[in-house]
Design an enzyme around this catalytic site. Structure first.
Site, PDB file in Angstrom:
ATOM      1  N   HIS A  67       0.828  -1.205   0.000  1.00 32.26           N
ATOM      2  CA  HIS A  67       0.000   0.000   0.000  1.00 32.26           C
ATOM      3  C   HIS A  67       0.862   1.255   0.000  1.00 32.26           C
ATOM      4  CE1 HIS A  67      -3.682  -2.177   0.276  1.00 32.26           C
ATOM      5  NE2 HIS A  67      -3.323  -2.782   1.391  1.00 32.26           N
TER       6      HIS A  67
ATOM      7  N   GLU B  84       5.715 -18.899 -21.898  1.00 36.20           N
ATOM      8  CA  GLU B  84       6.591 -18.668 -20.749  1.00 36.20           C
ATOM      9  C   GLU B  84       7.404 -19.901 -20.365  1.00 36.20           C
ATOM     10  OE1 GLU B  84       4.212 -17.412 -17.401  1.00 36.20           O
ATOM     11  OE2 GLU B  84       2.509 -18.615 -18.056  1.00 36.20           O
TER      12      GLU B  84
ATOM     13  N   ASP C 120       8.941 -15.576 -16.456  1.00 36.88           N
ATOM     14  CA  ASP C 120       9.026 -17.030 -16.290  1.00 36.88           C
ATOM     15  C   ASP C 120       9.837 -17.672 -17.409  1.00 36.88           C
ATOM     16  OD1 ASP C 120       7.959 -17.703 -13.867  1.00 36.88           O
ATOM     17  OD2 ASP C 120       5.916 -17.997 -14.582  1.00 36.88           O
TER      18      ASP C 120
ATOM     19  N   CYS D  65       3.974  -9.458 -21.970  1.00 37.14           N
ATOM     20  CA  CYS D  65       3.488  -8.886 -20.708  1.00 37.14           C
ATOM     21  C   CYS D  65       4.514  -9.046 -19.592  1.00 37.14           C
ATOM     22  CB  CYS D  65       2.159  -9.510 -20.302  1.00 37.14           C
ATOM     23  SG  CYS D  65       2.200 -11.302 -20.152  1.00 37.14           S
TER      24      CYS D  65
END
Length: 571
Positions: free
Chosen positions: A187, A428, A452, A499
């Site tokens: 946070h 991946e 990955d 991504c």
């Protein structure tokens, strides 16, 4: 000079201001039966005070952070006012225990369980629970934090900055934050990025930083200068002015296309893990969402989210993104993302074990619920579905059959939506890259997960700090596997994106653009930086660079070639 990890970029010069650390030293304290009523009153008074404080902080947070990010305090209030919690604490108090001891006995074990799961997300939620416990205990004990003496140019130094502590601060006085614990999805990190505050994670205990001394925070290169000279301060202030000017310039690029000087366009998407991040996706001009990590919907809970719960989340994202593409990845559990209520077997090497799509058949109902929620939500926007960790054609065919079985209960209209939806897979694993020309026959697109793919290609645990130097996505083996997947997709006249973190690196983005990759999905604040780089160079030169590096023998040779190119075009 101290080095550290950048959690929120920026530059700042200011005065060290250490927040007083609260540490409750548990010690069993008993009271006489006649005093139990007094202890119960202490508990209820502290609970009421905590509730009032949290509501005030939430109101302040809504003004400064935005309504969505302030929603974290809804969870705080739910815990503080939880009837089960109240019953347990009251029962312990009535046995002759003080209010603070009783509260600690109830909440502390829950925090330890979350911490021991060794999961980044749960560890951060444990931090929220600790924040709640500390506030509650301080109100029982009558302890107050005094921030009135905070300087107007404060560098907040604290072991861990909690949401309630953040909300208490006068942000007009805060120039930067330095912590010892936390991660990019904490946070504190999210708030810092929202407020454009530099935030750095350092190993040196913040207690050892000297109060009221000047420090220079360079959260663009990752270092801190203690007790700088007057000349260093003046030079750094000039750098801050340049940085602010550059940041303003980047804002002018937000609504412009990522287009090379000779007119080639590259689509820039964003990766997200929650609805709350959509504000940034829109703010930084992303053309879509290239990866929505749905597993975070399942984490930090006692049971899996219902179909309706998931449907509402996916529908909301689809509507907020209007007709822009949104790629929703089906859950990717296992590895570093453990889900306690699934009772997955303990494995010696979870990254090579029963994870991701390998769980879908065993956990079919969980998978089916998610698929149906995604398909139903697709009627409200441009949603695409993506499956992670595919390693063979047979595996992909099995997942397609499971998906078709999952949508059987849907209406004919909803099934028609499913048939039109684009379905893709993540590349991946080395096997999926090597089989790309075969896999592309059974799906509509690829999205390359470079994190990955790097890990599996060079057999290095990307979470192992002792091996971080070996984790290099620019090694020729990884680069060639990515190129293989891109070529296979384009040969089949289908699209391919990325991504993984490689796309968020300017060096990686330039290579990918040169291979004519269809979209690059990256962290929202990085979009203007990549856009600036792409807009400075000709596409035909990017193509030459991208082909040239395929002949290199090492990542050092590859990066040398890229840096030479960047100097030529001032990128």
């Amino acid at each position: 000079m101290l080095t550290g990890k950048i959690l929120s970029e920026g530059l700042a010069v200011g005065i060290v201001y250490k927040l007083e650390a609260f540490e409750y030293k548990y010690q069993e304290k008993s009271v006489e039966p006649a005093q139990c009523e007094e202890e119960l009153k202490r508990f209820y008074d502290a609970r009421a005070e905590s509730e009032t404080q949290i509501k005030e902080l939430q109101s302040k947070a809504e003004t400064e952070w935005g309504e969505e990010k302030a929603e974290i305090f809804d969870g705080y209030l739910e815990i503080i006012l939880d009837e089960e919690l109240e019953e347990e604490v009251v029962e312990i108090i009535k046995t002759g225990t003080t209010a603070d001891c009783a509260l600690y006995q109830v909440i502390s074990p829950q925090i330890e369980v979350m911490k021991n799961k060794k999961d980044e997300y749960l560890a951060e939620r444990a931090s929220d629970m600790q924040d709640i416990l500390d506030r509650f205990l301080k109100n029982i004990l009558g302890i107050r934090q005094n921030t009135e003496l905070m300087p107007s140019d404060a560098i907040i130094c604290v072991k861990e900055l909690t949401p309630s502590e953040t909300a208490c601060l006068d942000m007009n006085k805060v120039k930067a934050i330095v912590v010892n614990t936390g991660g990019p999805s904490s946070h504190a990190a999210i708030m810092a990025r929202t407020l454009s505050l530099p935030l750095m994670l350092i190993e040196k205990p913040v207690e050892e930083l000297v109060e009221n001394t000047t420090v220079l925070i360079n959260a663009t290169e990752g270092h801190i200068v203690e007790n700088p000279t007057d000349e260093e301060i003046e030079n750094f202030k000039a750098a801050i002015a340049d940085h602010l000017e550059y940041r303003e310039y980047l804002k002018t690029l937000i609504n412009l296309p990522a287009q090379t000087v000779d007119g080639k366009k590259i689509k820039l998407f964003s990766n997200i893990g929650s609805e709350s991040e959509i504000d940034q996706v829109i703010e930084f001009g992303a053309e879509g969402i290239g990866l929505f990590r749905t597993e975070f919907l399942f984490m930090g809970r006692d049971s899996s989210p219902s179909e309706e719960n998931q449907f509402r989340v996916y529908k909301n994202i689809a509507e907020q993104m209007s007709k822009k593409p949104v790629i929703i990845r089906t859950f990717d559990f296992g590895g570093d993302k453990q889900i306690p209520y699934l009772n997955l077997p303990r494995e010696e090497n979870p990254f090579l074990g029963k994870r991701s799509v390998r769980l879908y058949e065993k956990e079919f109902e969980l998978f089916a619920i998610q698929v149906r929620a995604i398909v139903r939500a697709a009627a409200y926007g441009n949603l695409k579905i993506m499956f992670p960790l595919i390693s063979s054609v047979d595996e992909l065919k099995k997942i397609i059959k499971l998906t078709e079985k999952a949508v059987e209960p849907l209406t004919e209209k909803e099934k028609a939506v499913y048939r039109k939806m684009e379905k893709g897979i993540m590349i991946e694993t080395p096997s999926s890259a090597l089989l790309a020309e075969h896999l592309i026959k059974y799906c509509d697109f690829f999205s390359i997960g470079s994190n990955d793919l790097t890990q599996y290609t060079i057999a290095v645990d990307r979470g192992n700090p002792d091996l971080m130097e070996m984790f290099d996505p620019f090694i020729p083996a990884v680069i060639k596997l990515i190129n293989m997947a891109v070529r296979a997709a384009h040969k089949a006249e289908k699209w391919v994106g990325i991504c993984g973190e490689l796309g968020s690196d300017i060096n990686g983005a330039l290579i990918l653009a040169g291979w004519d990759i269809d979209e690059i999905s990256i962290t929202p604040p990085v979009i203007p930086h990549v856009k600036e780089a792409v807009r400075k160079v000709p596409f035909y030169e990017l193509q030459k660079l991208a082909e040239c590096i395929l002949e290199k023998e090492s990542s050092e040779e590859i990066l040398t070639e890229i840096y030479s190119f960047r100097r030529k075009y001032d990128v």
